[in-house]
Design a protein around this motif. Structure first.
Motif, PDB file in Angstrom:
ATOM      1  N   LEU A  24      14.259  21.987  22.772  1.00  0.00           N
ATOM      2  CA  LEU A  24      14.359  21.382  21.445  1.00  0.00           C
ATOM      3  C   LEU A  24      13.095  21.707  20.669  1.00  0.00           C
ATOM      4  O   LEU A  24      11.985  21.508  21.171  1.00  0.00           O
ATOM      5  CB  LEU A  24      14.523  19.865  21.560  1.00  0.00           C
ATOM      6  CG  LEU A  24      15.860  19.391  22.121  1.00  0.00           C
ATOM      7  CD1 LEU A  24      15.782  17.929  22.527  1.00  0.00           C
ATOM      8  CD2 LEU A  24      16.953  19.590  21.091  1.00  0.00           C
ATOM      9  N   VAL A  25      13.261  22.221  19.451  1.00  0.00           N
ATOM     10  CA  VAL A  25      12.115  22.570  18.614  1.00  0.00           C
ATOM     11  C   VAL A  25      12.213  21.826  17.292  1.00  0.00           C
ATOM     12  O   VAL A  25      13.303  21.560  16.790  1.00  0.00           O
ATOM     13  CB  VAL A  25      12.013  24.096  18.375  1.00  0.00           C
ATOM     14  CG1 VAL A  25      11.740  24.831  19.661  1.00  0.00           C
ATOM     15  CG2 VAL A  25      13.262  24.627  17.709  1.00  0.00           C
ATOM     16  N   ARG A  54      11.825  15.545  27.301  1.00  0.00           N
ATOM     17  CA  ARG A  54      10.930  16.461  26.577  1.00  0.00           C
ATOM     18  C   ARG A  54      11.156  16.369  25.075  1.00  0.00           C
ATOM     19  O   ARG A  54      10.217  16.463  24.286  1.00  0.00           O
ATOM     20  CB  ARG A  54      11.128  17.890  27.065  1.00  0.00           C
ATOM     21  CG  ARG A  54      10.555  18.083  28.468  1.00  0.00           C
ATOM     22  CD  ARG A  54      10.668  19.484  28.926  1.00  0.00           C
ATOM     23  NE  ARG A  54       9.639  20.294  28.272  1.00  0.00           N
ATOM     24  CZ  ARG A  54       9.407  21.548  28.556  1.00  0.00           C
ATOM     25  NH1 ARG A  54      10.134  22.165  29.469  1.00  0.00           N
ATOM     26  NH2 ARG A  54       8.462  22.223  27.939  1.00  0.00           N
ATOM     27  N   GLY A  55      12.416  16.181  24.675  1.00  0.00           N
ATOM     28  CA  GLY A  55      12.716  16.006  23.256  1.00  0.00           C
ATOM     29  C   GLY A  55      12.061  14.748  22.709  1.00  0.00           C
ATOM     30  O   GLY A  55      11.440  14.776  21.641  1.00  0.00           O
ATOM     31  N   LEU A  56      12.191  13.649  23.441  1.00  0.00           N
ATOM     32  CA  LEU A  56      11.572  12.393  23.017  1.00  0.00           C
ATOM     33  C   LEU A  56      10.059  12.533  22.955  1.00  0.00           C
ATOM     34  O   LEU A  56       9.415  12.041  22.023  1.00  0.00           O
ATOM     35  CB  LEU A  56      11.969  11.256  23.955  1.00  0.00           C
ATOM     36  CG  LEU A  56      11.379   9.890  23.637  1.00  0.00           C
ATOM     37  CD1 LEU A  56      11.766   9.442  22.237  1.00  0.00           C
ATOM     38  CD2 LEU A  56      11.837   8.877  24.677  1.00  0.00           C
ATOM     39  N   SER A  72      12.289   7.085  18.689  1.00  0.00           N
ATOM     40  CA  SER A  72      13.534   6.798  19.400  1.00  0.00           C
ATOM     41  C   SER A  72      14.647   7.653  18.796  1.00  0.00           C
ATOM     42  O   SER A  72      14.714   7.804  17.575  1.00  0.00           O
ATOM     43  CB  SER A  72      13.879   5.317  19.248  1.00  0.00           C
ATOM     44  OG  SER A  72      15.100   5.024  19.875  1.00  0.00           O
ATOM     45  N   PRO A  73      15.525   8.230  19.644  1.00  0.00           N
ATOM     46  CA  PRO A  73      16.625   9.021  19.093  1.00  0.00           C
ATOM     47  C   PRO A  73      17.632   8.120  18.392  1.00  0.00           C
ATOM     48  O   PRO A  73      17.862   6.984  18.813  1.00  0.00           O
ATOM     49  CB  PRO A  73      17.241   9.694  20.320  1.00  0.00           C
ATOM     50  CG  PRO A  73      16.854   8.832  21.467  1.00  0.00           C
ATOM     51  CD  PRO A  73      15.542   8.199  21.106  1.00  0.00           C
ATOM     52  N   TYR A  98      15.374  11.841  15.319  1.00  0.00           N
ATOM     53  CA  TYR A  98      14.617  10.752  15.929  1.00  0.00           C
ATOM     54  C   TYR A  98      14.013   9.900  14.827  1.00  0.00           C
ATOM     55  O   TYR A  98      13.594  10.405  13.790  1.00  0.00           O
ATOM     56  CB  TYR A  98      13.490  11.296  16.818  1.00  0.00           C
ATOM     57  CG  TYR A  98      13.992  12.060  18.013  1.00  0.00           C
ATOM     58  CD1 TYR A  98      14.057  11.469  19.264  1.00  0.00           C
ATOM     59  CD2 TYR A  98      14.412  13.373  17.892  1.00  0.00           C
ATOM     60  CE1 TYR A  98      14.519  12.163  20.368  1.00  0.00           C
ATOM     61  CE2 TYR A  98      14.883  14.084  18.988  1.00  0.00           C
ATOM     62  CZ  TYR A  98      14.934  13.468  20.214  1.00  0.00           C
ATOM     63  OH  TYR A  98      15.401  14.166  21.296  1.00  0.00           O
ATOM     64  N   GLN A  99      13.932   8.593  15.084  1.00  0.00           N
ATOM     65  CA  GLN A  99      13.314   7.650  14.157  1.00  0.00           C
ATOM     66  C   GLN A  99      11.930   7.296  14.674  1.00  0.00           C
ATOM     67  O   GLN A  99      11.775   6.914  15.842  1.00  0.00           O
ATOM     68  CB  GLN A  99      14.148   6.376  14.043  1.00  0.00           C
ATOM     69  CG  GLN A  99      13.554   5.322  13.136  1.00  0.00           C
ATOM     70  CD  GLN A  99      13.595   5.753  11.673  1.00  0.00           C
ATOM     71  OE1 GLN A  99      14.650   6.072  11.159  1.00  0.00           O
ATOM     72  NE2 GLN A  99      12.438   5.767  11.026  1.00  0.00           N
TER      73      GLN A  99
END
Length: 110
Positions: A24-25, A54-56, A72-73, A98-99
């Protein structure tokens, strides 16, 4: 069925069953809105696996750099067709939003 056609169909079925790891980029977001967009590209024949942790972590790093406490997603992902042909979409861009959490103003005031 002709052997060549059968082999091609078999190969396509095999390729479609293989999971591909994607990173994820960061592709967007808004500091003022407290959102971070992370994306990956997916060909129509790919089954994609991403690492949610890793995304989080990437989203959290961006949020913290902006003065927020955490991230948070929102849940789910959106997909946009990037390349289409006579058979439909052949290349997708999938995005997870994500927020950022924690009031940015109160963090900056401290």
């Amino acid at each position: 069925m002709k052997p060549k056609l059968l082999a091609t169909v078999g190969l396509m079925a095999l390729v479609s069953c293989v999971a591909v790891n994607k990173e994820l980029v960061a592709t967007g977001g808004s500091r003022a809105d407290g959102t971070v967009d992370l994306s990956y590209e997916q060909a129509s024949y790919e089954t994609v696996k991403t690492d949610p942790a890793r995304g989080l972590s990437a989203a959290r790093d961006r949020c913290v750099a902006w003065g927020y406490k955490d991230a948070s997603p929102f849940g789910g992902e959106s997909r946009q067709c990037q390349v289409s042909n006579q058979y439909g979409c052949s290349q997708w861009l999938a995005t997870i939003r994500y927020q950022c959490l924690g009031n940015m103003a109160s963090v900056q005031a401290k």
